[in-house]
Design a protein around this motif. Structure first.
Motif, mmCIF file in Angstrom:
data_model
loop_
_atom_site.group_PDB
_atom_site.id
_atom_site.type_symbol
_atom_site.label_atom_id
_atom_site.label_comp_id
_atom_site.label_asym_id
_atom_site.label_seq_id
_atom_site.Cartn_x
_atom_site.Cartn_y
_atom_site.Cartn_z
ATOM 1 N N ASN A 179 0.818 -1.228 0.000
ATOM 2 C CA ASN A 179 0.000 0.000 0.000
ATOM 3 C C ASN A 179 0.849 1.274 0.000
ATOM 4 N N ALA A 180 2.106 1.154 0.392
ATOM 5 C CA ALA A 180 2.992 2.329 0.423
ATOM 6 C C ALA A 180 3.403 2.764 -0.988
ATOM 7 N N VAL A 181 3.160 1.918 -1.982
ATOM 8 C CA VAL A 181 3.515 2.234 -3.369
ATOM 9 C C VAL A 181 2.329 2.958 -4.017
ATOM 10 N N PRO A 182 2.553 4.146 -4.591
ATOM 11 C CA PRO A 182 1.447 4.886 -5.230
ATOM 12 C C PRO A 182 0.735 4.036 -6.283
ATOM 13 N N GLU A 183 -0.583 4.152 -6.344
ATOM 14 C CA GLU A 183 -1.457 3.428 -7.267
ATOM 15 C C GLU A 183 -1.682 1.960 -6.880
ATOM 16 N N MET A 184 -1.007 1.483 -5.833
ATOM 17 C CA MET A 184 -1.193 0.093 -5.410
ATOM 18 C C MET A 184 -2.076 0.063 -4.166
ATOM 19 N N GLU A 185 -3.108 -0.777 -4.200
ATOM 20 C CA GLU A 185 -3.985 -0.900 -3.027
ATOM 21 C C GLU A 185 -4.407 -2.359 -2.849
ATOM 22 N N VAL A 186 -4.062 -2.914 -1.702
ATOM 23 C CA VAL A 186 -4.413 -4.302 -1.407
ATOM 24 C C VAL A 186 -5.911 -4.400 -1.137
ATOM 25 N N GLU A 187 -6.585 -5.252 -1.881
ATOM 26 C CA GLU A 187 -8.010 -5.496 -1.604
ATOM 27 C C GLU A 187 -8.133 -6.471 -0.443
ATOM 28 N N TYR A 188 -7.350 -7.539 -0.487
ATOM 29 C CA TYR A 188 -7.264 -8.440 0.666
ATOM 30 C C TYR A 188 -5.960 -9.224 0.598
ATOM 31 N N PHE A 189 -5.465 -9.610 1.763
ATOM 32 C CA PHE A 189 -4.371 -10.572 1.855
ATOM 33 C C PHE A 189 -4.707 -11.480 3.020
ATOM 34 N N GLU A 190 -4.838 -12.763 2.735
ATOM 35 C CA GLU A 190 -5.185 -13.724 3.782
ATOM 36 C C GLU A 190 -4.230 -14.903 3.741
ATOM 37 N N ILE A 191 -3.881 -15.373 4.914
ATOM 38 C CA ILE A 191 -3.054 -16.585 5.014
ATOM 39 C C ILE A 191 -3.980 -17.697 5.480
ATOM 40 N N VAL A 192 -4.075 -18.729 4.651
ATOM 41 C CA VAL A 192 -5.102 -19.751 4.853
ATOM 42 C C VAL A 192 -4.499 -21.154 4.834
ATOM 43 N N ASP A 193 -5.281 -22.113 5.306
ATOM 44 C CA ASP A 193 -4.959 -23.523 5.111
ATOM 45 C C ASP A 193 -5.172 -23.831 3.634
ATOM 46 N N GLY A 194 -4.147 -24.340 2.960
ATOM 47 C CA GLY A 194 -4.214 -24.545 1.520
ATOM 48 C C GLY A 194 -5.261 -25.537 1.072
ATOM 49 N N ASN A 195 -5.753 -26.365 1.975
ATOM 50 C CA ASN A 195 -6.785 -27.344 1.609
ATOM 51 C C ASN A 195 -8.196 -26.826 1.865
ATOM 52 N N THR A 196 -8.409 -26.241 3.042
ATOM 53 C CA THR A 196 -9.764 -25.824 3.422
ATOM 54 C C THR A 196 -10.040 -24.346 3.083
ATOM 55 N N LEU A 197 -8.976 -23.565 2.882
ATOM 56 C CA LEU A 197 -9.033 -22.111 2.662
ATOM 57 C C LEU A 197 -9.529 -21.351 3.893
ATOM 58 N N GLU A 198 -9.510 -22.018 5.043
ATOM 59 C CA GLU A 198 -9.831 -21.338 6.310
ATOM 60 C C GLU A 198 -8.652 -20.454 6.700
ATOM 61 N N SER A 199 -8.929 -19.228 7.120
ATOM 62 C CA SER A 199 -7.859 -18.352 7.599
ATOM 63 C C SER A 199 -7.213 -18.952 8.842
ATOM 64 N N ILE A 200 -5.891 -18.787 8.956
ATOM 65 C CA ILE A 200 -5.205 -19.288 10.149
ATOM 66 C C ILE A 200 -4.773 -18.118 11.016
ATOM 67 N N GLU A 201 -4.630 -18.384 12.313
ATOM 68 C CA GLU A 201 -4.158 -17.353 13.240
ATOM 69 C C GLU A 201 -2.734 -17.616 13.675
ATOM 70 N N TYR A 251 -5.203 -3.981 -6.303
ATOM 71 C CA TYR A 251 -5.535 -3.084 -7.410
ATOM 72 C C TYR A 251 -4.298 -2.264 -7.750
ATOM 73 N N CYS A 252 -3.910 -2.332 -9.021
ATOM 74 C CA CYS A 252 -2.854 -1.466 -9.531
ATOM 75 C C CYS A 252 -3.563 -0.506 -10.481
ATOM 76 N N GLY A 253 -3.865 0.703 -10.012
ATOM 77 C CA GLY A 253 -4.795 1.559 -10.730
ATOM 78 C C GLY A 253 -6.150 0.872 -10.720
ATOM 79 N N GLU A 254 -6.707 0.621 -11.900
ATOM 80 C CA GLU A 254 -8.007 -0.063 -11.983
ATOM 81 C C GLU A 254 -7.864 -1.541 -12.320
ATOM 82 N N VAL A 255 -6.614 -2.006 -12.456
ATOM 83 C CA VAL A 255 -6.382 -3.397 -12.859
ATOM 84 C C VAL A 255 -6.231 -4.263 -11.614
ATOM 85 N N ARG A 256 -7.018 -5.332 -11.571
ATOM 86 C CA ARG A 256 -7.068 -6.204 -10.392
ATOM 87 C C ARG A 256 -6.120 -7.384 -10.605
#
Length: 280
Positions: free
Chosen positions: A231-253, A268-273
């Motif tokens: 997010n510190a880079v101009p025009e770049m905005e993270v919509e989501y970042f999640e760390i999950v179990d690769g099998n169930t896709l459940e988020s891990i803590e 999002y890099c500008g309008e490109v996802r």
């Protein structure tokens, strides 16, 4: 000699002959605008099967943003040239009317794997994916189908669909192909301006750096680092970042929650996802 086929019936006739001869059918579904990432799947399909079928179809039911559907690149002529030189046997390039002679009203429930991350932010997207991939599987009836790991969640959804519908096909996931500077290959990259294209590799670079923090830093610290760095880079905005179990896709803590942690990100890099992922 590669054949370009537009109708399901014609495709089935060709493949029926191949199947009668005991040939193994491999399949690569694509939305066209092919790049080296797609071609790595095609090359693997060609090397592991007697017959390689590649579909080129921009599926309208998986776009929840009409503008995204409108701007999606369509380069069939060039795609066919690339496929022929890769040893593909059949290109299946149907019209929307051919794939959807009437609306597909099927609604799938794959539980958690289709509800988190992309599923939560793109309502109906994975239902559309399941609709078209199941239709393509019924048309081709392949022994094996190849998918790129860049769309990590999509592969989990397709595995769930194949199990639910009892479709006899082996799903093979293939490693992400990247540019020299690390950016994951994607048809959407062509929509980046030259300036944005220079910035976009920060996604892969930051994900790669984050591996070095594991397991000393907590999951939360790694999440915060990746999001704040991009997010510190101009025009770049993270919509989501999640760390999950690769099998169930459940988020891990905690890192101890799974033996298969995967970080999945959309930026999002500008309008490109742009999407990417990394295995920890």
């Amino acid at each position: 000699m590669m054949k370009i086929v537009n109708s399901i019936n014609e495709l089935r006739c060709h493949l029926a002959e191949d199947k009668q001869k005991g040939k193994r059918i491999g399949f690569v579904p694509t939305m066209g605008a092919l790049h080296a990432g797609h071609l790595s799947l095609v090359n693997r399909c060609v090397s592991e099967n007697d017959i390689c079928v590649v579909s080129v179809f921009v599926n309208p039911t998986q776009f929840n943003n009409p503008n995204d559907l409108l701007t999606y690149p369509r380069t069939l002529e060039n795609d066919c040239r690339l496929l022929e030189s890769s040893g593909c046997n059949y290109v299946f390039a149907p019209t929307v009317e051919e794939m959807y002679p009437e609306p597909d009203t099927r609604v799938f429930d794959f539980g958690k794997v289709s509800q988190v991350m992309e599923g939560a932010r793109r309502p109906g997207h994975f239902n559309g994916v399941a609709q078209i991939v199941s239709k393509l599987f019924y048309a081709v009836e392949p022994d094996v189908a190849y998918f790129g790991e860049k769309d990590f969640q999509q592969i989990a959804v397709i595995r769930a669909m194949v199990k639910q519908l009892d479709i006899p096909v082996e799903i093979v996931d293939c490693p992400i192909q990247r540019e020299v500077d690390g950016l994951a290959l994607s048809s959407r990259n062509t929509r980046l301006t030259p300036e944005q294209r220079q910035k976009a590799p920060v996604i892969a670079r930051t994900l790669k750096e984050s591996i070095t923090f594991v397991p000393e830093k907590s999951v939360r610290e790694v999440l915060d680092y990746v999001v704040s760095t991009i997010n510190a880079v101009p025009e770049m905005e993270v919509e989501y970042f999640e760390i999950v179990d690769g099998n169930t896709l459940e988020s891990i803590e905690n890192w101890s929650d799974t033996s298969y942690p995967v970080g999945c990100i959309t930026v999002y890099c500008g309008e490109v996802r742009l999407i990417d992922n990394i295995k920890y």
